[in-house]
Design a protein around this motif. Structure first.
Motif, PDB file in Angstrom:
ATOM      1  N   LYS A 228       0.825  -1.215   0.000  1.00 17.69           N
ATOM      2  CA  LYS A 228       0.000   0.000   0.000  1.00 17.69           C
ATOM      3  C   LYS A 228       0.856   1.261   0.000  1.00 17.69           C
ATOM      4  O   LYS A 228       0.556   2.232  -0.702  1.00 17.69           O
ATOM      5  N   MET A 229       1.923   1.231   0.794  1.00 17.34           N
ATOM      6  CA  MET A 229       2.780   2.410   0.874  1.00 17.34           C
ATOM      7  C   MET A 229       3.536   2.629  -0.432  1.00 17.34           C
ATOM      8  O   MET A 229       3.684   3.770  -0.893  1.00 17.34           O
ATOM      9  N   PHE A 230       4.000   1.543  -1.055  1.00 22.41           N
ATOM     10  CA  PHE A 230       4.695   1.663  -2.329  1.00 22.41           C
ATOM     11  C   PHE A 230       3.751   2.134  -3.437  1.00 22.41           C
ATOM     12  O   PHE A 230       4.152   2.893  -4.324  1.00 22.41           O
ATOM     13  N   VAL A 231       2.509   1.654  -3.396  1.00 24.06           N
ATOM     14  CA  VAL A 231       1.525   2.078  -4.407  1.00 24.06           C
ATOM     15  C   VAL A 231       1.330   3.588  -4.346  1.00 24.06           C
ATOM     16  O   VAL A 231       1.289   4.268  -5.369  1.00 24.06           O
ATOM     17  N   LYS A 232       1.224   4.122  -3.121  1.00 24.57           N
ATOM     18  CA  LYS A 232       1.049   5.572  -2.960  1.00 24.57           C
ATOM     19  C   LYS A 232       2.257   6.327  -3.524  1.00 24.57           C
ATOM     20  O   LYS A 232       2.105   7.327  -4.242  1.00 24.57           O
ATOM     21  N   ALA A 233       3.462   5.839  -3.185  1.00 21.36           N
ATOM     22  CA  ALA A 233       4.683   6.511  -3.644  1.00 21.36           C
ATOM     23  C   ALA A 233       4.846   6.384  -5.160  1.00 21.36           C
ATOM     24  O   ALA A 233       5.116   7.369  -5.862  1.00 21.36           O
ATOM     25  N   GLU A 234       4.677   5.147  -5.665  1.00 20.20           N
ATOM     26  CA  GLU A 234       4.874   4.904  -7.092  1.00 20.20           C
ATOM     27  C   GLU A 234       3.803   5.596  -7.929  1.00 20.20           C
ATOM     28  O   GLU A 234       4.065   5.970  -9.075  1.00 20.20           O
ATOM     29  N   SER A 235       2.587   5.750  -7.382  1.00 19.07           N
ATOM     30  CA  SER A 235       1.521   6.445  -8.117  1.00 19.07           C
ATOM     31  C   SER A 235       1.905   7.895  -8.372  1.00 19.07           C
ATOM     32  O   SER A 235       1.631   8.451  -9.446  1.00 19.07           O
ATOM     33  N   LEU A 236       2.550   8.500  -7.378  1.00 16.95           N
ATOM     34  CA  LEU A 236       3.005   9.877  -7.556  1.00 16.95           C
ATOM     35  C   LEU A 236       4.170   9.945  -8.544  1.00 16.95           C
ATOM     36  O   LEU A 236       4.218  10.815  -9.420  1.00 16.95           O
ATOM     37  N   ILE A 237       5.100   8.994  -8.389  1.00 11.59           N
ATOM     38  CA  ILE A 237       6.265   8.983  -9.282  1.00 11.59           C
ATOM     39  C   ILE A 237       5.836   8.717 -10.725  1.00 11.59           C
ATOM     40  O   ILE A 237       6.427   9.243 -11.674  1.00 11.59           O
ATOM     41  N   ALA A 238       4.789   7.911 -10.884  1.00 14.20           N
ATOM     42  CA  ALA A 238       4.302   7.572 -12.221  1.00 14.20           C
ATOM     43  C   ALA A 238       3.808   8.790 -12.983  1.00 14.20           C
ATOM     44  O   ALA A 238       3.720   8.769 -14.218  1.00 14.20           O
ATOM     45  N   LEU A 239       3.509   9.867 -12.269  1.00 19.39           N
ATOM     46  CA  LEU A 239       3.081  11.105 -12.938  1.00 19.39           C
ATOM     47  C   LEU A 239       4.211  11.703 -13.775  1.00 19.39           C
ATOM     48  O   LEU A 239       3.969  12.521 -14.668  1.00 19.39           O
ATOM     49  N   ASN A 240       5.462  11.318 -13.459  1.00 19.04           N
ATOM     50  CA  ASN A 240       6.614  11.825 -14.220  1.00 19.04           C
ATOM     51  C   ASN A 240       6.453  11.585 -15.714  1.00 19.04           C
ATOM     52  O   ASN A 240       6.668  12.477 -16.532  1.00 19.04           O
ATOM     53  N   ASN A 241       6.104  10.333 -16.062  1.00 17.12           N
ATOM     54  CA  ASN A 241       6.073   9.948 -17.479  1.00 17.12           C
ATOM     55  C   ASN A 241       5.045  10.730 -18.300  1.00 17.12           C
ATOM     56  O   ASN A 241       5.392  11.302 -19.325  1.00 17.12           O
ATOM     57  N   PRO A 242       3.752  10.742 -17.882  1.00 13.94           N
ATOM     58  CA  PRO A 242       2.791  11.496 -18.692  1.00 13.94           C
ATOM     59  C   PRO A 242       3.111  12.989 -18.779  1.00 13.94           C
ATOM     60  O   PRO A 242       2.935  13.607 -19.839  1.00 13.94           O
ATOM     61  N   ILE A 243       3.585  13.556 -17.656  1.00 19.43           N
ATOM     62  CA  ILE A 243       3.943  14.983 -17.672  1.00 19.43           C
ATOM     63  C   ILE A 243       5.097  15.216 -18.637  1.00 19.43           C
ATOM     64  O   ILE A 243       5.110  16.170 -19.420  1.00 19.43           O
ATOM     65  N   MET A 244       6.079  14.304 -18.583  1.00 21.49           N
ATOM     66  CA  MET A 244       7.242  14.430 -19.453  1.00 21.49           C
ATOM     67  C   MET A 244       6.847  14.259 -20.919  1.00 21.49           C
ATOM     68  O   MET A 244       7.270  15.036 -21.786  1.00 21.49           O
ATOM     69  N   GLN A 245       6.016  13.253 -21.191  1.00 17.84           N
ATOM     70  CA  GLN A 245       5.580  13.007 -22.570  1.00 17.84           C
ATOM     71  C   GLN A 245       4.801  14.203 -23.123  1.00 17.84           C
ATOM     72  O   GLN A 245       4.998  14.626 -24.267  1.00 17.84           O
ATOM     73  N   PHE A 246       3.914  14.736 -22.269  1.00 22.16           N
ATOM     74  CA  PHE A 246       3.130  15.906 -22.694  1.00 22.16           C
ATOM     75  C   PHE A 246       4.044  17.070 -23.032  1.00 22.16           C
ATOM     76  O   PHE A 246       3.871  17.762 -24.048  1.00 22.16           O
ATOM     77  N   THR A 247       5.045  17.292 -22.211  1.00 18.07           N
ATOM     78  CA  THR A 247       5.990  18.393 -22.430  1.00 18.07           C
ATOM     79  C   THR A 247       6.794  18.178 -23.701  1.00 18.07           C
ATOM     80  O   THR A 247       7.011  19.111 -24.494  1.00 18.07           O
ATOM     81  N   VAL A 248       7.271  16.930 -23.914  1.00 24.62           N
ATOM     82  CA  VAL A 248       8.081  16.601 -25.095  1.00 24.62           C
ATOM     83  C   VAL A 248       7.295  16.883 -26.372  1.00 24.62           C
ATOM     84  O   VAL A 248       7.764  17.592 -27.278  1.00 24.62           O
ATOM     85  N   TYR A 249       6.078  16.351 -26.449  1.00 24.59           N
ATOM     86  CA  TYR A 249       5.292  16.504 -27.684  1.00 24.59           C
ATOM     87  C   TYR A 249       4.844  17.952 -27.887  1.00 24.59           C
ATOM     88  O   TYR A 249       4.768  18.435 -29.026  1.00 24.59           O
ATOM     89  N   SER A 250       4.575  18.641 -26.769  1.00 24.33           N
ATOM     90  CA  SER A 250       4.195  20.060 -26.884  1.00 24.33           C
ATOM     91  C   SER A 250       5.351  20.876 -27.444  1.00 24.33           C
ATOM     92  O   SER A 250       5.160  21.741 -28.328  1.00 24.33           O
ATOM     93  N   CYS A 251       6.562  20.575 -26.934  1.00 24.30           N
ATOM     94  CA  CYS A 251       7.753  21.284 -27.421  1.00 24.30           C
ATOM     95  C   CYS A 251       8.018  20.987 -28.897  1.00 24.30           C
ATOM     96  O   CYS A 251       8.348  21.899 -29.676  1.00 24.30           O
TER      97      CYS A 251
END
Length: 583
Positions: A228-251
């Motif tokens: 449960k604790m890892f899911v909470k942490a990894e769920s937040l870390i997982a936001l890195n990828n979509p945010i990064m992808q959105f930024t890459v394609y926008s640029c």
């Protein structure tokens, strides 16, 4: 913390320095390639200059190969430095643990120490490799690519700068929140390891009481808490990828639009736009790598603190500046001794102990559970230090002795007997690593162990499984007694270590001691009156104090506790020290 961990790099400093050097060289070679590609497009393809295409193309191939080579070397030295760093940390932790007194060990749970030496050190190893490689590569790549992008076209490159600032703020916010989760995760790892350790070490008890289902539920609970604790942490870390992808394609879209307009307006060439798109990917991938580094560092900070705690723990008991290197004899004196396990404990385990034991005497200690019998003898070999008063061995305060010298002269057979994986001879030689087989056999005869060992298929070469699971409790006790005898100590302490042998064997062992090692002071803790009745004198313990200290005969006459237990054991009663009113 950094100073403590940095000291463990030691002989891997060279590898630690070469790794970032090669990573930066790899980045420089990669940064040059888009410029060469732009030159091929603008000066070769558009102008139809095949010579230029071949020349610059050949340079690109050489540059790419050099980049590949430096990347491989960076990986090689990085792996060597990080694994060596982890090896040194584990060794330093293990070496420091060996210096711990019982009070130091009590501070850390066994499962906690296992987690720190495995999971936590692995996290530090991975983080160190990331720091040496990615922490050098990503910022260098980001800076070089940004500089080259501004060199090509400052107006378009400003898009990258805005994207970098926004991503940096978002990533920092994510990491700040996840740090709290990772800190809690490792504490739950300790609980998981504790559950596994208890179950494996006590598997016979678990099966005897048919408690497998209970243990499975206990493990599942500990495992689910980590999940449960890892899911909470990894769920937040997982936001890195979509945010990064959105930024890459926008640029990419924004640069393509701006670049196309500038090409139409003759303010930019096609080759320059191609190189800018390549630098765009370099910059944003560098940010992605930096986010991974920060996540790993965040994960490792909690591990680093836990590892540093063990490395910086100072042993409560250590040698004096000029230690006494010889124990004169086996005499023992307790002079107004008070002792408690923790400084802030409300009650003393031992209070006002005054005893004088002559060298060569056989002393019995008897008392109920919790009367601090083991605590008393632990002070003789300085496994703990007294809070008030002093303990003298051979006429000297135990705090004046070299620890190894003192403990070699005070052999202790503890309540919980431990045998190690290896042959019986290997285990016996823990007492004296230079002991001959004949000396081992003689010690076993004194401990009444030779008879059953000779009956084993391989005799003294019989292999003992981990924890001594392939020998009985009584056999284990006798091997441990023989092991202690091989030290040829001036003081021999048997802490209830004949409880698993029959009374006849117990009597034989005591008789052998009296005849074969008369000059050794023997201290026998027991629950049976028969085990101590033949002693020169007997200590009766009650609630951390000495209730009586005299011969068997005088104690029967003058000590109520001793007399009642004697009568109950010889008259058919339970003979238990822990009956109501005696605790």
């Amino acid at each position: 913390m950094l100073k403590t961990l940095g000291a463990q790099v030691k002989e891997y400093k060279k590898d630690s320095l070469l790794t970032p050097v090669f990573m930066i060289l790899e980045v420089l070679f990669e940064t040059i390639i888009p410029l060469m590609m732009a030159s091929i497009i603008d000066d070769g393809v558009k102008k139809g200059d095949m010579r230029h295409i071949y020349l610059v193309g050949g340079c690109m191939v050489i540059t790419a190969l050099l980049g590949l080579l430096t990347g491989i070397l960076g990986g090689k030295y990085g792996a060597s430095a990080s694994t060596g760093f982890a090896k040194n940390i584990r060794k330093a932790m293990y070496d420091n643990i060996q210096t711990f007194s019982f009070s130091n060990i009590d501070k850390f749970s066994t499962s906690g120490l296992v987690t720190r030496m495995t999971t936590d050190v692995t996290n530090l190893q991975n983080a160190y490799q990331m720091i040496l490689r990615m922490c050098m590569r990503a910022p260098a790549s980001l800076i070089c690519a940004m500089a080259m992008a501004f060199y090509v076209n400052a107006k378009v490159a400003s898009v990258y700068l805005i994207a970098v600032i926004l991503l940096g703020i978002i990533l920092f916010s994510i990491i700040k929140v996840t740090m709290n989760y990772f800190d809690k995760v490792f504490k739950r790892y300790d609980k998981l390891n504790e559950s596994v350790q208890e179950n494996v070490s006590a598997i016979r008890v678990v099966k005897a009481y048919a408690r497998e289902e209970y243990e499975q539920e206990k493990f599942s609970t500990a495992s689910n808490n980590i999940y449960k604790m890892f899911v909470k942490a990894e769920s937040l870390i997982a936001l890195n990828n979509p945010i990064m992808q959105f930024t890459v394609y926008s640029c990419i879209l924004l640069i393509s639009w701006l670049g196309a307009n500038m090409i139409v307006g003759s303010a930019m060439t096609t080759g320059e736009l191609t190189s800018l798109l390549a630098y765009c990917m370099n910059i944003l991938m560098s940010l992605m790598m930096l986010s991974m580094v920060f996540v790993m560092i965040t994960l490792s900070i909690a591990s680093a603190e836990r590892v540093t705690e063990v490395l910086n723990e100072k042993a409560d008991i250590c040698n004096p500046e000029n230690p006494v290197m010889e124990v004169k004899d086996g005499s023992v004196v307790f002079d107004h001794v008070d002792f408690r396990y923790k400084k802030d404990a409300p009650d003393y385990a031992l209070k006002g102990i005054d005893l004088s034991i002559r060298s060569g005497e056989t002393i019995g200690i008897i008392g109920g559970t919790g009367s601090s019998k083991s605590s008393l003898v632990n002070l003789i070999s300085r496994l703990y230090d007294v809070e008030n008063g002093s303990v003298l061995v051979g006429g000297k305060d135990v705090r004046e002795y070299d620890l190894e010298v003192l403990r070699n002269e005070v052999a202790v057979v503890l309540q919980k007997n431990v045998l190690f994986s290896g042959t019986i001879l290997d285990n016996l030689r823990w007492g004296d690593k230079e002991a001959t087989k004949e000396e081992c056999i003689r010690a076993c005869k004194l401990a009444c162990a030779d008879e059953f060992i000779q009956k084993l298929p391989n005799g003294y070469e019989t292999y003992i499984e981990q924890g001594g699971t392939n020998v009985s409790g009584g056999q284990k006790q006798r091997i441990c007694i023989a092991r202690a005898l091989l030290k040829k100590p001036k003081i021999l302490i048997l802490d209830d270590s004949t409880s698993a042998v029959d009374t006849a064997t117990d009597a034989k062992i005591r008789k052998a001691f009296a005849e074969e090692i008369p000059g050794t002071t023997k201290i026998i803790i027991a629950q049976r009156i028969s085990s101590v009745s033949g002693c020169d004198r007997i200590i009766v313990m009650e609630d951390g104090q000495v209730d009586g200290f005299d011969t068997h005969k005088n104690l029967i006459e003058n000590n109520q506790i001793y007399r009642e237990v004697y009568e109950s054991q010889t008259g058919g009663g339970s003979g238990d020290f822990d009956e109501e009113g005696k605790e």
